[in-house]
Write an enzyme that holds these catalytic residues in place. Sequence first.
Site, PDB file in Angstrom:
ATOM      1  N   LYS A 213      22.091 194.078 119.720  1.00 33.93           N
ATOM      2  CA  LYS A 213      20.823 193.846 118.414  1.00 33.93           C
ATOM      3  C   LYS A 213      20.306 192.530 118.223  1.00 33.93           C
ATOM      4  O   LYS A 213      21.642 191.892 117.742  1.00 33.93           O
ATOM      5  CB  LYS A 213      21.262 194.975 117.339  1.00 33.93           C
ATOM      6  CG  LYS A 213      20.219 194.358 116.664  1.00 33.93           C
ATOM      7  CD  LYS A 213      20.510 196.337 115.323  1.00 33.93           C
ATOM      8  CE  LYS A 213      19.677 196.356 114.349  1.00 33.93           C
ATOM      9  NZ  LYS A 213      20.091 197.106 113.016  1.00 33.93           N
ATOM     10  N   SER A 285      16.888 200.513 112.314  1.00 30.48           N
ATOM     11  CA  SER A 285      16.655 199.285 112.539  1.00 30.48           C
ATOM     12  C   SER A 285      17.262 198.759 113.634  1.00 30.48           C
ATOM     13  O   SER A 285      16.557 197.945 114.559  1.00 30.48           O
ATOM     14  CB  SER A 285      16.948 198.212 111.631  1.00 30.48           C
ATOM     15  OG  SER A 285      17.373 197.701 111.358  1.00 30.48           O
ATOM     16  N   SER A 309      20.165 203.201 110.084  1.00 27.18           N
ATOM     17  CA  SER A 309      19.634 202.505 111.574  1.00 27.18           C
ATOM     18  C   SER A 309      20.544 203.090 112.769  1.00 27.18           C
ATOM     19  O   SER A 309      20.134 202.365 113.802  1.00 27.18           O
ATOM     20  CB  SER A 309      19.351 200.684 111.646  1.00 27.18           C
ATOM     21  OG  SER A 309      18.997 200.807 110.174  1.00 27.18           O
TER      22      SER A 309
END
Length: 595
Positions: A213, A285, A309
Amino acid sequence: MFVKQVCACKKIWKMMFARVWGHYRTILSSAKLDPKNHPEHSGKINYECLHTAFGLLDADIFNDSKMLEIEKGVKELNIPITRANRKLVASVNGGLENPSYLVFNSAWNICHARNAIKQFNYPALSGVQRHGRDEDIAFMSILELGQLIRSKVITSEELTGIFLKRLKRYGPVLESVVTITEELAYKQAKQADQLLAKGTYLGPLHGIPYGLKDIIAVPQYKTTWGSESFKDQVLDIEAWVYKRLKSAGAVLVGKLVTGSLAYDDIWFGGRTRNPWNIEEYSTGSSAGPAACTSAGMVPFAIGSETAGSITYPAARCGVTALRPTFGTVGRTGVMSISESLDKLGPFCRSAADCAVVLDYIRGKDPDDLSSRDIPLADPFAVDITKLTVGYLEDAEMDVVQVLRSKGVNMVPFKLNYTVESVQGILNFTMDVDMLAHFDEWQRSHQDDDYEAQDQWPLELRRARVISAVDYVQAQRMRGKLIREVKENFKVNAFIGNATDWERVCMGNLVGFPVIVVPTGFKKISDAPSNDTRRRTTITMGIYAPPDHDHVALALAMAYQSVTDHHKQRPPIDDLGPNDLIPNPPRAVVPPRQLF
């Protein structure tokens, strides 16, 4: 690192807050509160403005003279102290430096995992064969790919090439990739092959490609945090989790999408899509790690969660993902929202793969004050027939029946606690901590140029007027919640909906682990044709007490040993008859979806 639930009164709240905030800023900058207007000087004091300012802090309990006394003390004492502190520790955004020493420990100090070991004993696979098609290889598990590499049926360089091609092909379609680290990937893959040629095998991640990420720093590559404000940022930091994976021989092939500043699934390049339903978005996210793992663009990826997330995008994209116990994985080099809530975890094809990845990234990070050496037992050796597992009212009964058939004692369960303000406690904690990490960003008015004014800018302006006393009171309520959850956690684990917002908030405040497991599929609503292959994924969460991630992993592996939902492939190439969707336009950003 989180998703937010939207209440019906959101628009009303935004209008009211904007009006009050504007009034408050006017008060603070007004000459009416200047010392020249105090009694010792000429002029009158606007006590109505003073009362309004104190009212915003829910502190309008003082008479006029006390308010003036407070104002004077704030200017003479409080403000110089806060400015001195800010100058020393708040000039850099992202929370990468000067961590708080108010450290949260999620351990319950009850019976630690028995037979804790330094490394898990992975199952030996035999008869693993190389498939002819690259797509079939791309959807193999970590343990299967590891066996192919170890037996030299495929090289890491070959495998890396397969996944790089998929990242280039599907990344633009799903809008899920920020940076392809091709040069680094081939360098690491060649090193992995050379080590193996010399007889050195580092374990099941040796030569396996993966993604990170894009809030996780890797030197010489951009770490954009998904935001237009930081899209050219390069951090000369090796994140702890990247170091651990590099030492395990894993190969970084890409930095994957995070929602802007770890919020939702929209970033400066578009909005990440769900491989199972291309017209739907992945939620955030950790949008990139979920979508890329689901689509076979990486065998696994590392995401993060502050509040939902990992769980939300994993559920939406139909992948197996683990949100570990708080403190299991070090966070050095990772953008921080909240130092007492942030967690890193793996997105994988299966629970067994999650266990493998967790084994290599867990452990004490010397620069992360909250990280711990948690004494986990081997999830591959847990005797699930000795476990009592509760199921909530929203649990999938098929999962209950499968685990019962495997010998697990399944019982109805309800996790009771009296704290009513769970979501509010999380909001206070997360927003105040985030503002501390992006204080300079707000004070320099960079937030005025932020691409989503209804997200962080609004929340962090509100956080500016949360008093230290009220923040501490929220942490005291968090302590009460933890005690009550601990007292009522009468089972070894429980299963239930992984995306229930109250449960997401509660679980993150307490810090216990959950693994998201695919359990089936259903038809999408408003399908363009009866023959479409697009689906809505059905998932379940398996929750365990803190420091008992091995229990959740063992139960998930038991379920997946007799089901194949986690092995299904999304229809990103073939949507079915009469269902043709062009590549999604990158220039159009749809309205935001918050949770």
